[in-house]
Motif scaffolding. Structure first.
Motif: not given
Lengths: 209, 522
Positions: B290, B294-295, B298-299, B397, B431, B468, B498
């Protein structure tokens, strides 16, 4: 032993021995991960055990080399085929390492015994030995483990090992009639590999679940 | 005394040879993700060429001639072993800097040339090593058993020594230095064995290699990393040397070596006179995990998407992987009363996440708040095997399955174990490896993961996230869909965009793919 048969035995026994090592690496990684670590350790253990085996084989009676080689290959077949199952069911790296040492020691017996059986052709025996190991390194991890999986590969190599072991003593009574059996079993499980791998997966999960 | 030195030399020769071999295979496996390929073919070629070397190099009658032969063979083995990883990084640097291709990950790098470089050097290492044992047996002909035993003892030590050095987090330069120093001992001992200390010039090669290793290796690896991570290219060959200065202006690359992976923290400096704010990216074994931008998407997507689909607040939560601590920080914020367990294998990753400012900014220092959650340092699979607790929510993850080893964490057996640790009506979120490889490959892997989950017993599955991607799963069959009204208001817009189902991409396929398994073929 004739020249051709000596080379053939040397090739296939070496192929089987190193195949067992790759099978144990795969089994060890399945129970604990860390493929690079396992590989480093197993390669070292196996190499050392080969040396121990070749040292111990100095004590064998030279006139009885054929029978002893047969017994060694039979023991190798049992350890090589049952070993991965024991590793997967026990989830123990200690047991895995012990089995690898046993496989290495038994494999180490092969070369000196083949030297005894193939007088004055040490170089050829060594050459086919190394070619057999090289072919194992190409076929097992890159082809058979990927295509037919761990269980079927173990059976295939075990059957190959047993076939050539039986052929060493084929002149003795009914043994020559047994030789086709491991051939057929090996071929069968190469084609119908799903079930045997399913059984391995089940045995592995028994410990987990 | 001479006998003792002779035995020590025997041990050190086989130790260094196998050590260099294992080190080369480790480096090329880690960078390519193709451990099985390089481990297997490398071993086969090493052994084959040992046989060729034993056949090819003749044994002399005189003691001194044999020692001189051993010196040459040790030179050859040392040169091959010490230069193999260096040549690999040299090739990689030139290939990326000259723009032979634009890699997204090392799997885009032409692995055949890398393989050729490393496998050729492995062959030559085997060749020179193989030539040594017959000479040792000739010299020690009165006690061949002892000679053989010493030789194999050296081989036994190589693997554990390398593992020990990996645990000490030595970089490549350090490991090469170890091998070269042991080889120097061997060469100096040869000079002693023939009682001609004028022969101490035999140590020139190791000294040259030591200097080269210290000077070049670190720079070479950093130059490759800079070109690879920042995409810096050169047009002329002459510009290669100055690339390093350019890299230093673009940003910094921090390398942390762990026993399990290479961790790279790559920062890009803000550009002057531009709106570019700079960035920070975490790479594991050269694969992007990441970045700063983008973190959050994503999370947030992983957490809030899963909770929204489950329509429940999980009370007992397990996080496998995610040693960066970012997911845990989100979980603690949203579910401060939940019983939370984080399982991470790599203690170096945890340490980095606790100490590195960029990661602390992202995970809000949560890893230093040990009273808020339970931290277990263990392999995820091992933890699940030995732990009988049941969890309402399991977040997985892990990195994408770039290597054979990582693929085992997407296996049927792993998911069956996860399922066994799920509480009734519990869920998993993991993921989903859909977007990181070339398009045609991603689809097959994504299908395989989906079908593997189904075979493992997850009857309700929903892949989601076009940017993501994740996959949500439950054991009981249920119609899964997002309830957008219940999404938190303060989620980032990119997260909201997303949280879209990708079902349509997978449900229409009637093709059956082989499940991923520890034991089945692929």
């Amino acid at each position: 032993m004739s020249k051709i048969s000596g080379n053939v035995y040397s090739f296939f026994f070496a192929l089987c021995s190193l195949s067992y090592e790759f099978i144990f690496i795969k089994a060890a990684t399945a129970i604990q991960g860390g493929q690079i670590f396992k590989y480093n350790l197993i390669v070292s253990l196996f190499t050392f055990s080969l040396g121990v085996g070749s040292l111990l084989s100095q004590k064998v009676w030279k006139e009885n080399s054929l029978t002893i080689l047969f017994k060694v290959e039979l023991a190798l077949f049992l350890v090589g085929v049952l070993g991965p199952v024991i590793v997967l069911m026990s989830h123990s790296m200690i047991i895995c390492n012990v089995l690898i040492i046993m496989t290495g020691i038994l494999s180490g017996y092969e070369l000196p015994l083949l030297f005894n059986l193939n007088k004055n052709r040490d170089h050829e025996v060594i050459a086919w030995d190394y070619i057999g190991m090289f072919m194992a390194s190409l076929l097992i991890p890159l082809v058979t483990l990927k295509v037919i999986g761990l269980g079927a590969t173990t059976i295939l190599i075990g059957c190959l090992n047993l076939t050539f072991a039986l052929s060493l003593v084929r002149g003795k009574g009914f043994i020559k009639w047994l030789i086709p059996i491991p051939v057929l079993i090996g071929i069968f499980f190469s084609f119908y590999h799903f079930k045997i791998n399913e059984i391995l997966s089940y045995l592995y999960l028994q410990k987990v679940l | 005394m001479k006998n003792t030195v002779f035995l020590m030399v025997n041990i050190s020769t086989s130790l260094t040879s196998l050590f260099f071999y294992l080190l080369t295979v480790k480096e090329v496996s880690q960078i390519s993700g193709e451990e099985t390929f390089f481990q297997s073919i490398g071993l086969g070629l090493y052994l084959l060429f040992m046989g060729i070397g034993a056949y090819f190099f003749k044994v002399n009658k005189s003691y001194d001639q044999n020692i001189n032969q051993l010196i040459k063979l040790e030179w050859g083995a040392l040169f091959s072993g010490a230069t193999a990883p260096i040549l690999m990084y040299l090739y990689l640097f030139i290939a990326t800097a000259k723009g032979f291709y634009a890699p997204v990950s090392p799997q885009d790098i032409g692995l055949i040339p890398v393989a050729l470089v490393t496998l050729v050097t492995i062959c030559s290492l085997g060749l020179f090593t193989g030539g040594q044992l017959p000479i040792f047996l000739k010299i020690g002909s009165e006690s061949k058993n002892v000679v053989l035993f010493a030789n194999y003892l050296g081989a036994l030590m190589a693997g554990p020594v390398l593992n020990y050095l990996i645990n000490l987090q030595l970089n490549l330069s350090g490991m090469l230095l170890f091998g070269i120093i042991v080889s120097s001992f061997t060469l100096t001992s040869y000079a002693f064995l023939i009682s001609r200390f004028s022969k101490v010039w035999v140590t020139i090669l190791p000294i040259v290699l030591i200097l080269m290793t210290r000077q070049i290796t670190g720079d070479l690896v950093q130059s490759f990393l800079g070109s690879y991570y920042y995409g810096l290219k050169v047009k002329e060959w002459g510009e290669l040397g100055s690339l390093r200065k350019t890299i230093a202006k673009v940003g910094t690359i921090t390398t942390i070596k762990s026993p399990y992976q290479d961790i790279h923290l790559v920062t890009e400096n803000p550009l002057k006179n531009s709106f570019s704010p700079g960035n920070f990216t975490l790479y594991l074994n050269h694969k992007p995990q990441f970045d700063f931008m983008s973190s959050p998407t994503y999370h947030e997507s992983m957490l809030y998407g899963a909770v929204n689909l489950s329509q429940k607040r999980p009370q007992k939560i397990l996080v496998l992987g995610g040693g960066d601590g970012i997911l845990v920080s989100y979980l603690l914020t949203s579910f401060p009363d939940a019983d939370l367990t984080l399982v991470e294998l790599d203690h170096e990753m945890l340490k980095t996440a606790k100490e590195e400012p960029s990661l602390i900014l992202l995970n809000k220092g949560v890893l230093n708040k040990k009273d808020k959650f339970r931290l277990v340092i263990d392999d995820g699979f091992n933890f699940l095997r030995n732990n009988q607790d049941l969890y309402d929510g399991i977040f997985i993850d892990f990195p994408y399955p770039y290597s054979d080893e990582l693929l085992s964490l997407y296996s049927q057996e792993f998911y069956q174990t996860v399922k066994a640790r799920l509480a009734k009506s519990g869920f998993i979120a993991l993921d989903f490896p859909i977007t990181d490889k070339r398009e045609e490959e991603a689809s097959v892997l994504a299908y395989r993961v989906t079908q593997t989950l189904q075979i493992a017993g997850f009857k309700a599955l929903l892949p989601y996230g076009p940017y993501s991607s994740f996959i949500y799963g439950e054991v009981e069959s249920r119609n899964l869909k997002f309830n957008y009204d219940e999404l938190k208001m303060n989620l980032k817009l990119s997260t909201r965009l997303n949280l879209v189902s990708l079902e349509h991409l997978f449900n229409s396929s009637k093709q059956k793919f082989k499940p991923i398994s520890l034991f089945y073929g692929q």
